[in-house]
Design a protein around this motif. Structure first.
Motif, PDB file in Angstrom:
ATOM      1  N   ARG A  91       0.792  -1.222   0.025  1.00 41.69           N
ATOM      2  CA  ARG A  91       0.077  -0.008   0.176  1.00 41.69           C
ATOM      3  C   ARG A  91       1.120   1.335  -0.039  1.00 41.69           C
ATOM      4  NH1 ARG A  91      -4.911  -1.267   4.248  1.00 41.69           N
ATOM      5  NH2 ARG A  91      -5.930  -3.156   3.026  1.00 41.69           N
ATOM      6  N   THR A  92       1.866   1.344   0.748  1.00 45.96           N
ATOM      7  CA  THR A  92       2.757   2.566   0.805  1.00 45.96           C
ATOM      8  C   THR A  92       3.902   2.429  -0.337  1.00 45.96           C
ATOM      9  OG1 THR A  92       4.405   1.422   2.316  1.00 45.96           O
ATOM     10  CG2 THR A  92       2.242   2.728   3.058  1.00 45.96           C
ATOM     11  N   ILE A  93       4.252   1.082  -0.834  1.00 40.73           N
ATOM     12  CA  ILE A  93       5.482   1.030  -1.808  1.00 40.73           C
ATOM     13  C   ILE A  93       4.735   1.096  -3.063  1.00 40.73           C
ATOM     14  CG2 ILE A  93       7.231  -0.324  -2.408  1.00 40.73           C
ATOM     15  CD1 ILE A  93       7.747  -1.246   0.283  1.00 40.73           C
ATOM     16  N   SER A  94       3.773   0.530  -3.671  1.00 41.06           N
ATOM     17  CA  SER A  94       3.358   0.587  -4.890  1.00 41.06           C
ATOM     18  C   SER A  94       3.295   1.692  -5.712  1.00 41.06           C
ATOM     19  CB  SER A  94       2.173  -0.522  -5.234  1.00 41.06           C
ATOM     20  OG  SER A  94       0.980   0.413  -4.338  1.00 41.06           O
TER      21      SER A  94
ATOM     22  N   GLU B 251      12.064   9.026  -2.670  1.00 42.24           N
ATOM     23  CA  GLU B 251      10.513   8.685  -2.219  1.00 42.24           C
ATOM     24  C   GLU B 251      10.341   7.092  -2.100  1.00 42.24           C
ATOM     25  OE1 GLU B 251       5.628   9.419  -3.060  1.00 42.24           O
ATOM     26  OE2 GLU B 251       7.214   9.841  -4.544  1.00 42.24           O
ATOM     27  N   LEU B 252      10.608   6.384  -3.031  1.00 47.47           N
ATOM     28  CA  LEU B 252      10.505   4.945  -2.884  1.00 47.47           C
ATOM     29  C   LEU B 252      11.704   4.224  -2.032  1.00 47.47           C
ATOM     30  CD1 LEU B 252       9.671   2.125  -4.093  1.00 47.47           C
ATOM     31  CD2 LEU B 252      11.436   2.187  -5.991  1.00 47.47           C
ATOM     32  N   SER B 253      12.654   4.645  -1.787  1.00 47.40           N
ATOM     33  CA  SER B 253      13.722   4.276  -0.806  1.00 47.40           C
ATOM     34  C   SER B 253      13.191   4.437   0.597  1.00 47.40           C
ATOM     35  CB  SER B 253      15.129   5.035  -0.970  1.00 47.40           C
ATOM     36  OG  SER B 253      15.951   4.660  -0.062  1.00 47.40           O
ATOM     37  N   ALA B 254      12.377   5.756   0.669  1.00 51.22           N
ATOM     38  CA  ALA B 254      12.218   5.986   2.120  1.00 51.22           C
ATOM     39  C   ALA B 254      10.752   5.211   2.449  1.00 51.22           C
ATOM     40  CB  ALA B 254      11.535   7.527   2.069  1.00 51.22           C
ATOM     41  N   ALA B 255      10.094   4.916   1.325  1.00 48.70           N
ATOM     42  CA  ALA B 255       9.118   4.099   1.709  1.00 48.70           C
ATOM     43  C   ALA B 255       9.304   2.556   2.325  1.00 48.70           C
ATOM     44  CB  ALA B 255       8.032   4.036   0.360  1.00 48.70           C
ATOM     45  N   ARG B 256      10.308   2.027   1.335  1.00 52.24           N
ATOM     46  CA  ARG B 256      11.007   0.788   1.656  1.00 52.24           C
ATOM     47  C   ARG B 256      11.602   0.836   3.170  1.00 52.24           C
ATOM     48  NH1 ARG B 256      13.264  -0.645  -4.288  1.00 52.24           N
ATOM     49  NH2 ARG B 256      11.667  -1.982  -5.338  1.00 52.24           N
ATOM     50  N   THR B 257      12.383   1.629   3.322  1.00 49.94           N
ATOM     51  CA  THR B 257      12.933   1.962   4.930  1.00 49.94           C
ATOM     52  C   THR B 257      12.024   1.926   5.639  1.00 49.94           C
ATOM     53  OG1 THR B 257      14.827   3.066   3.774  1.00 49.94           O
ATOM     54  CG2 THR B 257      14.682   3.112   6.127  1.00 49.94           C
ATOM     55  N   LYS B 258      10.942   2.411   5.575  1.00 52.68           N
ATOM     56  CA  LYS B 258       9.800   2.568   6.770  1.00 52.68           C
ATOM     57  C   LYS B 258       9.211   1.049   6.938  1.00 52.68           C
ATOM     58  CE  LYS B 258       5.744   5.317   8.343  1.00 52.68           C
ATOM     59  NZ  LYS B 258       4.896   6.382   7.862  1.00 52.68           N
ATOM     60  N   ALA B 259       8.848   0.556   5.585  1.00 53.95           N
ATOM     61  CA  ALA B 259       8.284  -0.805   5.607  1.00 53.95           C
ATOM     62  C   ALA B 259       9.092  -1.829   6.239  1.00 53.95           C
ATOM     63  CB  ALA B 259       7.746  -1.151   4.137  1.00 53.95           C
ATOM     64  N   ALA B 260      10.557  -1.589   5.719  1.00 51.42           N
ATOM     65  CA  ALA B 260      11.478  -2.737   6.292  1.00 51.42           C
ATOM     66  C   ALA B 260      11.400  -2.798   7.838  1.00 51.42           C
ATOM     67  CB  ALA B 260      12.784  -2.301   5.845  1.00 51.42           C
ATOM     68  N   GLY B 261      11.128  -1.774   8.537  1.00 50.55           N
ATOM     69  CA  GLY B 261      11.177  -1.816  10.245  1.00 50.55           C
ATOM     70  C   GLY B 261      10.126  -2.383  10.417  1.00 50.55           C
ATOM     71  N   LYS B 262       8.902  -2.326  10.035  1.00 54.80           N
ATOM     72  CA  LYS B 262       7.651  -2.779  10.272  1.00 54.80           C
ATOM     73  C   LYS B 262       7.851  -4.329  10.147  1.00 54.80           C
ATOM     74  CE  LYS B 262       4.680   1.144   9.505  1.00 54.80           C
ATOM     75  NZ  LYS B 262       3.567   1.710   8.959  1.00 54.80           N
ATOM     76  N   LEU B 263       8.510  -4.900   8.925  1.00 58.42           N
ATOM     77  CA  LEU B 263       8.539  -6.083   8.445  1.00 58.42           C
ATOM     78  C   LEU B 263       9.480  -6.903   9.511  1.00 58.42           C
ATOM     79  CD1 LEU B 263       7.806  -8.373   6.461  1.00 58.42           C
ATOM     80  CD2 LEU B 263       9.744  -7.735   5.094  1.00 58.42           C
ATOM     81  N   SER B 264      10.379  -6.284   9.863  1.00 55.23           N
ATOM     82  CA  SER B 264      11.493  -6.835  10.618  1.00 55.23           C
ATOM     83  C   SER B 264      10.758  -7.026  11.965  1.00 55.23           C
ATOM     84  CB  SER B 264      12.562  -5.753  10.988  1.00 55.23           C
ATOM     85  OG  SER B 264      13.370  -5.775   9.781  1.00 55.23           O
ATOM     86  N   SER B 265      10.021  -6.048  12.628  1.00 53.60           N
ATOM     87  CA  SER B 265       9.385  -6.370  13.880  1.00 53.60           C
ATOM     88  C   SER B 265       8.300  -7.597  13.518  1.00 53.60           C
ATOM     89  CB  SER B 265       8.729  -5.233  14.307  1.00 53.60           C
ATOM     90  OG  SER B 265       9.667  -4.122  14.270  1.00 53.60           O
ATOM     91  N   ALA B 266       7.403  -7.527  12.514  1.00 50.74           N
ATOM     92  CA  ALA B 266       6.514  -8.451  12.471  1.00 50.74           C
ATOM     93  C   ALA B 266       6.976  -9.976  12.366  1.00 50.74           C
ATOM     94  CB  ALA B 266       5.594  -8.009  11.204  1.00 50.74           C
TER      95      ALA B 266
ATOM     96  N   VAL C 101      15.684  -6.392   8.391  1.00 53.00           N
ATOM     97  CA  VAL C 101      15.467  -5.945   6.783  1.00 53.00           C
ATOM     98  C   VAL C 101      16.102  -4.937   6.619  1.00 53.00           C
ATOM     99  CG1 VAL C 101      14.002  -5.710   5.072  1.00 53.00           C
ATOM    100  CG2 VAL C 101      13.343  -7.270   6.828  1.00 53.00           C
ATOM    101  N   ARG C 102      17.396  -4.965   5.957  1.00 50.26           N
ATOM    102  CA  ARG C 102      18.216  -3.836   5.669  1.00 50.26           C
ATOM    103  C   ARG C 102      18.256  -3.123   4.293  1.00 50.26           C
ATOM    104  NH1 ARG C 102      24.300  -4.848   7.235  1.00 50.26           N
ATOM    105  NH2 ARG C 102      23.234  -5.017   9.278  1.00 50.26           N
ATOM    106  N   VAL C 103      17.975  -1.895   4.236  1.00 53.13           N
ATOM    107  CA  VAL C 103      17.769  -1.116   3.178  1.00 53.13           C
ATOM    108  C   VAL C 103      18.928  -0.479   2.954  1.00 53.13           C
ATOM    109  CG1 VAL C 103      16.205   0.109   1.591  1.00 53.13           C
ATOM    110  CG2 VAL C 103      15.305  -1.194   3.171  1.00 53.13           C
TER     111      VAL C 103
END
Length: 587
Positions: free
Chosen positions: A159-162, A373-388, A405-407
């Protein structure tokens, strides 16, 4: 959803039908019974490479037929399936399901059918892609690949990366198109400059000679005449003398004789003779004209030998042009006309290149903004994916292990074909972005995180993949997920947790699991067994659906072969009852 699969002549399976329901289906059986052939059949239906070595000995071919339903899947999946069917000419059955068939011959040939039509194997892959995901042991190894890790992150943060990803791809395409055009124009401008110089040189050379249409043909006749000047002069003079008389007056001239004839006829009294007088007058007029032309011709004959030399020099100039540009002077003039038109089309001005350079810089800025913008979205999603995923790993008996998950942005190399400056840093702008995505595993909460390709064992990798799929499943419902021994290398408490997570995943997906652990099998909604019987010459395997009592026997067998003891059956009944109660409570 996968409804059922018919298998014929595949490995140890002679002929079998495997029915599948919604929820969690487990496939169990003795080692070597052919459980993996069930997964192999699904791989074949997914368009995987056909291995003739999988054809059962004594059979000329293996056939796998699967029936798929799209009930319960989202609109996008249904649309994707219908698009494939439309493009291949396939059709749904009367009940709305779609039949896919894959045939593998013992000689290596492979055939595929979809919806009643013969199709390439790639069409099966396209059809099943949105419907079924097969996680075999080799598929778990693919999780170690950077591109698979990036895809997993993008699926999680869809939703935030596409949106940023789509904008980046469009901006990158526009930037690269303009950049390539600029590079092409710079290289081409040199070629055009050389072409323009050549055209100008030719036009200047032709302009210096300044030929006239047909001049080369006229010069040939003139030079021939000048080369035979004395003979021509004598012939013309003799003819002129015969017509009008010479200075000596020795020979009668034609004009004098014609004048005498006219006078004689004019004095006659016979009308027949006087009628001839006008005709003689006409002859005299013609002879007079001829005499004048001969006189002009003689006057035009130059007595200066330099005139011939002048014409010969002119002819040499024209021949220089006809050797370079065309066969004759008219062709040379046509070449000059075309060259002038081409010269007007060749644009090698610095203004044009300057405008294109400015456009490339503007589009590069747009692409850099989209990339950031894409890099920032992935970085933010990476933190959430790591936690989940880390939370899921904790429940899979992996202690305090944590997935990171390292970006990281990929720096451009010296010969990079797509360098882009983003936030003052020169990076490689690939088709999927400017980032490298890497999954790292920190074992037991201590030590530094290492890439999963180096730090995860087979069992840990299986659990990481399962945890990831459980997390990703939250944004994708209704599809079929197949796991081949996802519980390899684990046991005890970890096996129970794997069963729980598979059961949880089965609330939103159809899940099919090949397992050897009773703790996992106990959580199934449906239990299939692949059992092998010894025939007269070879062993034959089949697939059966177990009822509750048969499930107890199979679970007892999986509990260290205790199917023939009361203790083993009691243990199996307890395990099945506990898992069933837990599933019911969480339904």
């Amino acid at each position: 959803m996968l409804c059922e699969v018919d298998i014929s002549g595949l490995g140890v399976i002679d002929r079998a039908r495997a029915p599948f329901s919604s929820g969690l289906t487990v496939v169990t059986g003795e080692t070597g019974a052919g459980k993996t052939m069930v997964v192999t059949s699904l791989h074949l239906l997914s368009g995987a490479r056909a291995d003739p070595g999988r054809v059962r000995e004594g059979r000329d071919k293996a056939v796998v037929e699967g029936r798929f339903a799209t009930d319960g899947t989202d609109a996008a999946t249904v649309a994707a399936v219908d698009e494939v069917l439309e493009s291949t000419g396939g059709a749904r059955d009367e009940d709305g399901t779609v039949i896919a068939v894959r045939t593998v011959s013992a000689d290596g040939r492979s055939r595929a059918n979809l919806g009643g039509r013969s199709v390439p194997a790639g069409a099966l892959a396209e059809f099943t892609a949105p419907l079924i995901t097969v996680h075999g042991q080799n598929d778990q190894l693919r999780l170690q690949r950077p591109d698979q890790q990036r895809d997993a992150l993008d699926r999680f943060g869809d939703r935030t990366i596409s949106g940023p990803a789509k904008r980046y791809r469009a901006a990158r395409t526009a930037w690269l198109r303009a950049r390539n055009e600029l590079l092409d124009r710079v290289a081409r401008s040199r070629e055009l400059a050389r072409e323009a110089d050549q055209l100008r040189f030719g036009l200047d050379e032709i302009g210096a000679v300044d030929p006239n249409p047909g001049e080369d043909v006229e010069l040939v006749a003139l030079i021939r005449r000048l080369g035979d000047l004395e003979s021509l002069r004598e012939s013309a003079a003799r003819a002129h003398e015969a017509l009008v008389g010479g200075d000596a007056g020795d020979e009668p001239a034609a004009m004098a004789l014609l004048g005498a004839a006219r006078s004689a006829l004019g004095g006659a009294e016979d009308p027949a003779l006087t009628a001839l007088e006008p005709r003689i007058s006409e002859v005299i007029a013609v002879v007079t004209d001829i005499a004048e032309e001969l006189s002009s011709y003689l006057d035009g004959l130059s007595a200066d030998p330099a005139v011939l030399e002048t014409h010969l020099n002119r002819q040499a100039q024209l021949r220089t042009l006809t050797r370079k540009y065309a066969e004759d002077v008219d062709g040379v003039l046509e070449w000059a006309r075309v060259a002038n038109a081409r010269l007007s089309e060749v644009d090698v001005s610095s203004d044009t290149l300057g405008e294109l350079e400015a456009e490339v810089r503007r589009l590069a800025d747009v692409a850099a903004t989209a990339a950031a913008e894409l890099s920032a979205a992935r970085t933010k999603a990476a933190g959430k994916l790591s936690s989940a995923v880390s939370a899921e790993l904790a429940g899979l008996a992996m202690g305090r292990s944590r997935l990171e998950v390292r970006v990281q942005r990929r720096a451009a190399v010296p010969d990079d074909d797509a360098p882009l400056t983003v936030d003052g840093e020169l990076v490689h702008a690939g088709a999927s972005g400017i980032d490298d995505i890497e999954f790292l595993l920190q074992a037991s909460g201590s030590g530094r995180a290492l890439p999963i390709s180096r730090s995860a064992s087979g069992g840990e990798l299986s659990r990481v993949m399962l945890a990831l799929e459980v997390v990703l499943a939250r944004s994708n419902t209704g599809t079929t997920m197949v796991f081949d021994e996802v519980d390899a290398g684990v046991g005890g408490r970890a096996a129970v947790e794997i069963g729980r997570r598979l059961a949880r995943l089965a609330r939103t997906h159809q899940v099919i699991v090949v397992t050897h652990l009773p703790q996992v099998a106990a959580y199934a909604d449906q239990h299939l067994i692949v059992d092998k019987t010894q025939g007269k010459t070879t062993a034959v395997s089949g697939v059966r659906l177990l009822d509750d009592s048969e499930r107890v026997v199979e679970l007892a067998r999986m509990l260290a072969g205790l199917d023939d003891t009361e203790t083993g059956r009691a243990h199996a009944e307890e395990l099945l009852a506990t898992a069933t109660a837990e599933r019911t409570a969480n339904a």
